[in-house]
Write an enzyme that holds these catalytic residues in place. Structure first.
Site, PDB file in Angstrom:
ATOM      1  N   SER A 143      65.722  32.007  30.786  1.00 30.59           N
ATOM      2  CA  SER A 143      67.026  31.353  30.790  1.00 30.59           C
ATOM      3  C   SER A 143      67.322  30.904  29.371  1.00 30.59           C
ATOM      4  O   SER A 143      66.488  31.026  28.467  1.00 30.59           O
ATOM      5  CB  SER A 143      67.046  30.154  31.753  1.00 30.59           C
ATOM      6  N   LEU A 178      61.695  18.583  42.837  1.00 30.95           N
ATOM      7  CA  LEU A 178      61.926  19.918  43.381  1.00 30.95           C
ATOM      8  C   LEU A 178      62.505  20.804  42.291  1.00 30.95           C
ATOM      9  O   LEU A 178      63.467  20.431  41.621  1.00 30.95           O
ATOM     10  CB  LEU A 178      62.902  19.848  44.563  1.00 30.95           C
ATOM     11  N   GLY A 181      64.364  27.639  42.312  1.00 32.43           N
ATOM     12  CA  GLY A 181      64.367  28.840  41.486  1.00 32.43           C
ATOM     13  C   GLY A 181      63.390  28.677  40.340  1.00 32.43           C
ATOM     14  O   GLY A 181      63.750  28.752  39.166  1.00 32.43           O
ATOM     15  N   GLY A 183      61.010  30.388  39.017  1.00 37.49           N
ATOM     16  CA  GLY A 183      60.543  31.462  38.155  1.00 37.49           C
ATOM     17  C   GLY A 183      59.035  31.586  38.173  1.00 37.49           C
ATOM     18  O   GLY A 183      58.380  31.483  39.215  1.00 37.49           O
ATOM     19  N   THR A 203      60.907  29.763  45.094  1.00 35.79           N
ATOM     20  CA  THR A 203      61.483  30.999  44.579  1.00 35.79           C
ATOM     21  C   THR A 203      61.600  31.986  45.727  1.00 35.79           C
ATOM     22  O   THR A 203      60.929  31.838  46.756  1.00 35.79           O
ATOM     23  CB  THR A 203      60.618  31.598  43.455  1.00 35.79           C
ATOM     24  N   GLN A 208      57.173  36.634  41.048  1.00 30.37           N
ATOM     25  CA  GLN A 208      57.117  35.378  40.319  1.00 30.37           C
ATOM     26  C   GLN A 208      56.191  34.379  41.006  1.00 30.37           C
ATOM     27  O   GLN A 208      55.438  33.655  40.351  1.00 30.37           O
ATOM     28  CB  GLN A 208      58.518  34.793  40.169  1.00 30.37           C
ATOM     29  N   CYS A 363      75.287  41.392  27.020  1.00 23.83           N
ATOM     30  CA  CYS A 363      75.284  39.956  27.285  1.00 23.83           C
ATOM     31  C   CYS A 363      75.292  39.159  25.986  1.00 23.83           C
ATOM     32  O   CYS A 363      76.005  38.155  25.875  1.00 23.83           O
ATOM     33  CB  CYS A 363      74.074  39.581  28.129  1.00 23.83           C
TER      34      CYS A 363
END
Length: 413
Positions: A143, A178, A181, A183, A203, A208, A363
């Site tokens: 990210s 928590l 996601g 990873g 996830t 992962q 991107c």
């Protein structure tokens, strides 16, 4: 047909010049400026037609299939020039019609039920972890990094990102956290190692999860990793963090997402949602990204996020917009990928490597020239759940930087 493509490109203020070689050998130069020219070749006539009818999808597909070839300059140079020019021009005519149609049907494409969400996650995140190691930092942070100071390496900027988020969460020993996601587990391990909080990471990626669980077991830290959808959680948490996951929620599920965060947070709880965002009104996902990279994904406008938060009774206590940080992150990823491109080809094939080079380059150009940014939303259930000035964020970051523990989380094996 190439007269149509040439006319489309001639409407754009492209710099530097692009020499376009058509299938019949015709060459047309488009653009302006004195910088070294770029040169692209369109291999066949069917590709010409596809580029004219749906360029946002067709260009990426043609590069993948070797039907558009960059003969002078790099693929990134070409996309950088095109994205910058298209952004200045804004969609008109047929392009505006296509964008409107994609926006109109976006909820259908983002129908992310738990089953579909898991399938969509597997499409991207269940690629071989060794593939992601080709270009990510050692902690495998997939990210936007936070380049807090000039000259930072990718690893330093990713650590700064984690500390920045941890500072905003105002974490304390013994709290339950928590990570939605999670990873490969890097954020959860840094939180547990740096603050003494216990962390549950969830996830939908089996690839992962296996690495996160291995890292957690080796670390000896109070972390747990599960294969679980956020919608199926019930236990309470003092803090919730979600980095790079909200893009996969889907516009039809925003209220469900924030309702679940509100249900899971303790009364004085705090959440931090880090997501790619758009600085324009709501729109649609780029068709190439939706088809090949992130099916079911969508980059939200701030208005869409804020409306769902308000409707579910949470308080937005802080918003930060990170500009150009993701462009710089992607630049390093792209350079790392190109340096080890042969390994990507060996793992998969040449078409796959071309797809990923196009994805990373497009991107980067979009974050540099278009309307893409990163939002960090800090959310709470009570007005007095956090200090009333932002100074504590920097203080917490400084405290974390003074400790060695966050640096000692295990790297992926």
């Amino acid at each position: 047909m190439h007269s149509l493509i040439a006319r489309m490109l001639s409407r754009l203020a492209i710099e530097p010049r692009i020499d376009v070689v058509f299938p019949d050998g015709t060459l047309q130069s488009i653009g302006q400026g004195t910088a070294p020219r770029l040169r692209m070749r369109i291999v066949d006539s069917p590709t010409e037609l596809k580029l004219a009818l749906n360029p946002e999808l067709a260009l990426g597909e043609a590069v993948m299939d070797g039907r558009v070839v960059v003969e002078q300059g790099s693929l990134y140079d070409l996309l950088d020039a095109l994205v910058a020019a298209v952004h200045r021009a804004r969609p008109k005519g047929w392009g505006k019609v296509l964008e409107g149609l994609r926006t109109a049907v976006r909820r259908f494409h983002q129908h992310n039920t738990p089953a579909l969400a898991r399938r969509n996650v597997a499409h991207h995140y269940d690629l071989k972890s060794d593939f992601f190691r080709l270009f990510l930092d050692p902690d495998m942070q997939y990210s936007c990094a936070y380049f807090a100071e000039p000259g930072m390496t990718l690893a330093q900027a990713q650590l700064a990102k984690k500390r920045h988020i941890m500072g905003k969460l105002d974490l304390k020993p013994g709290q339950r956290v928590l990570d939605i996601g999670c990873g490969w587990g890097g954020m959860a391990l840094s939180i547990a190692g740096g603050t003494g909080a216990s962390v549950t990471g969830i996830t939908l990626s089996e690839e992962q999860l296996a690495i996160a669980q291995q890292r957690g077991a080796e670390s000896g830290l109070p972390v747990e990793f599960r294969l679980q959808d956020y919608r199926h959680l019930a236990e309470p948490f003092d803090r919730i963090v979600s980095v790079g996951m909200f893009e996969h929620v889907g516009v039809g599920y925003y209220r469900d997402y924030f309702r679940k965060i509100r249900e899971l947070l303790s009364d004085d709880g705090v959440a931090l949602v880090h997501t790619i965002g758009r600085s324009t009104p709501p729109g649609a996902t780029n068709p190439f990204i939706a088809k090949y990279i992130f099916p079911g994904g969508y980059i939200p406008a701030m208005s869409e996020v804020a409306a769902a938060v308000e409707q579910e009774g949470l308080i937005i206590t802080d918003v930060e917009v990170l500009r150009l940080h993701y462009a710089e992150t992607l630049k390093v990823w792209r350079e790392n990928f190109l340096a080890r491109r042969d390994e990507a080809v060996a793992m998969y094939d040449e078409r796959f490597a071309r797809m990923w080079e196009f994805y990373l380059a497009a991107c980067e150009a979009s974050f540099r020239h278009d309307d893409l940014v990163v939002f960090q939303f800090q959310l709470a259930k009570k007005l007095d759940g956090l200090p009333i000035t932002r100074g504590y964020i920097e203080e917490r970051e400084g405290e974390l930087a003074g400790k060695s523990t966050p640096m000692k989380v295990t790297e992926p094996a």
